[in-house]
Design an enzyme around this catalytic site. Structure first.
Site, PDB file in Angstrom:
ATOM      1  N   ASP A 179      -6.827  -3.160  -7.251  1.00 59.01           N
ATOM      2  CA  ASP A 179      -7.310  -3.751  -6.011  1.00 59.01           C
ATOM      3  C   ASP A 179      -7.571  -5.236  -6.225  1.00 59.01           C
ATOM      4  O   ASP A 179      -7.922  -5.647  -7.337  1.00 59.01           O
ATOM      5  CB  ASP A 179      -8.591  -3.067  -5.528  1.00 59.01           C
ATOM      6  N   TYR A 213     -14.386 -12.514   0.605  1.00 61.39           N
ATOM      7  CA  TYR A 213     -15.150 -11.328   0.198  1.00 61.39           C
ATOM      8  C   TYR A 213     -16.403 -11.724  -0.579  1.00 61.39           C
ATOM      9  O   TYR A 213     -17.470 -11.151  -0.384  1.00 61.39           O
ATOM     10  CB  TYR A 213     -14.287 -10.388  -0.640  1.00 61.39           C
ATOM     11  N   ARG A 266       0.822  -1.209   0.000  1.00 60.82           N
ATOM     12  CA  ARG A 266       0.000   0.000   0.000  1.00 60.82           C
ATOM     13  C   ARG A 266       0.862   1.269   0.000  1.00 60.82           C
ATOM     14  O   ARG A 266       0.532   2.241   0.684  1.00 60.82           O
ATOM     15  CB  ARG A 266      -0.931   0.030   1.225  1.00 60.82           C
ATOM     16  N   ARG A 275      -8.162  11.570  -5.194  1.00 56.03           N
ATOM     17  CA  ARG A 275      -9.380  10.874  -4.805  1.00 56.03           C
ATOM     18  C   ARG A 275     -10.542  11.819  -4.512  1.00 56.03           C
ATOM     19  O   ARG A 275     -11.698  11.390  -4.474  1.00 56.03           O
ATOM     20  CB  ARG A 275      -9.098   9.972  -3.600  1.00 56.03           C
ATOM     21  N   ARG A 303      -3.952   6.471   0.877  1.00 58.58           N
ATOM     22  CA  ARG A 303      -4.531   7.636   1.549  1.00 58.58           C
ATOM     23  C   ARG A 303      -3.591   8.390   2.475  1.00 58.58           C
ATOM     24  O   ARG A 303      -3.877   9.513   2.869  1.00 58.58           O
ATOM     25  CB  ARG A 303      -5.786   7.207   2.330  1.00 58.58           C
TER      26      ARG A 303
END
Ligand code: 1CP
Length: 357
Positions: A88, A165, A39, A52, A43
């Protein structure tokens, strides 16, 4: 070209083949320990947040120019030894028939999760992986825009983590639905894992064909099962998956909370095994043996600590690796939002500085 006679070996230019990162994947000695961070684009960076604020996460992933810019910016700003594709693990679920959304602040949501075996019976493996063409286009743009010496890591979610998921419909704490499905419907579980395995192998090979030199399988949530379940419900699929990756491509096998699964993961495949911070790197590597490299294993939360604490932990990890060829420095899991960027940059410098041979 160098030692490898495989297709990818011949295709990889010398400067990349001889990069620190790819050498370490092959367990060859390097001048300093290579480092990249899971990552590394995200963010915690103000440039990412600003991008974003204009586009949604899925739009960002599906706009190759923006995805490429995000990857390249992070790798160059941090001074790491490898770049990772911006994408992703859940993107592959869309062409498999799942309705995927990244809702604000709540992480991913799948609106039509698997509830019963009939839902699996309706699924088909991705034979034509062109539905994910935007990913390969991003790979091509990244490869063209990166310094010629910097390897690019492609990636995918491992079948178990994707199945979690697909069944839970989003993130989960205990994976009650996914694991119940696994125990209650072993044949449907096997069919689901087979579909995910074959689709993922094709998807990763398409990333390689587009320009990735290495691939990492993220089995982020596999630590929620024990060794017996891993052997029965996961390992055969992981073996088949690694066996289908183009020869000569560097393979990295990552999970978290995997202290009791490491040898089984090693036997499933991957040139490099990921270690989280819950294990001691030296003991884990002794257990794994000299036939694989290891990647890790700083606690991502250590990056919130003062620099002298980060330096101490970095030195400890390097000492535990003890200069053995095949160590790739990384975190034990991804960088968290709000991590101070200057600490991340300092970490990369420390790894290089402290590991000079
Ligand atoms: O901007 C945003 O709000 C989205 C945040 C975000 C980002 C930056 C998500 C949503 N995904 C990503 C990118 C991403 N995801 C990368 C790209 C590049 C890089 O590492 O620099 C990678 C490799 C991933 C992989 C990924 N996605 C994993 C495996 C790694 C891990 O952290 O365990 C997982 C589990 C996901 C699912 C996912 N995507 C996003 C979130 C918030 C989550 C986790 C949700 C949960 O806790 O279940």
């Amino acid at each position: 070209m160098t030692s490898d006679s495989s297709t990818q070996g011949r295709r990889t230019p010398d400067v990349l083949w001889n990069s620190r990162f790819l050498k370490a994947c092959r367990r060859e000695p390097t001048d300093v320990t290579p480092v990249w961070l899971m990552r590394q684009a995200g963010r915690y960076m103000s440039e990412y947040r600003s991008l974003r604020s204009k586009v949604s996460f899925l739009e960002l992933c599906k706009t190759p120019e923006l995805a490429a810019e995000t990857t390249i910016f992070a790798a160059e700003t941090l001074g790491v030894d490898a770049a990772i594709l911006f994408a992703d693990i859940l993107l592959i679920l869309e062409p498999l028939g799942f309705d995927l959304e990244f809702s604000k602040g709540e992480g991913p949501v799948i609106h039509n999760p698997i509830g019963e075996p009939a839902d699996v019976a309706r699924m088909e493996p991705l034979t034509d992986v062109s539905a994910l063409g935007y990913v390969y286009e991003a790979v091509r743009l990244i490869r063209a825009g990166l310094p010629s010496v910097m390897p690019l890591i492609g990636f995918a979610g491992a079948p178990f983590t994707l199945a979690c998921y697909a069944i839970e419909g989003g993130g989960s704490r205990h994976y009650v639905k996914a694991k119940t499905f696994m125990y209650r419907h072993p044949a449907a579980w096997d069919a689901l894992m087979t579909i995910l395995t074959d689709s993922t192998a094709r998807y990763l090979n398409a990333q390689v064909a587009a320009g990735a030199q290495a691939v990492q399988l993220f089995d982020s949530w596999v630590g929620s099962i024990g060794p017996d379940e891993y052997r029965r419900f996961v390992q055969p699929h992981m073996k088949r998956l690694f066996a289908q990756i183009e020869p000569g491509v560097a393979t990295l096998h990552f999970g978290t909370d995997t202290g009791s699964l490491l040898e089984l993961q090693r036997d499933a495949g991957g040139m490099v095994i990921g270690l989280d911070w819950r294990v001691e790197l030296d003991r884990a590597w002794d257990l794994l043996g000299p036939g694989v490299g290891v990647q890790g294993n700083l606690d991502p939360i250590a990056l919130f600590a003062p620099l002298d604490e980060i330096a101490g932990q970095t030195r400890r990890i390097l000492k535990q690796a003890a200069g053995r060829p095949g160590h790739i420095f990384n975190l034990g899991h991804g960088i968290l939002p709000h991590t101070p960027v200057d600490h991340v940059r300092a970490l990369v410098q420390m790894v290089h500085e402290f590991s000079v041979k």
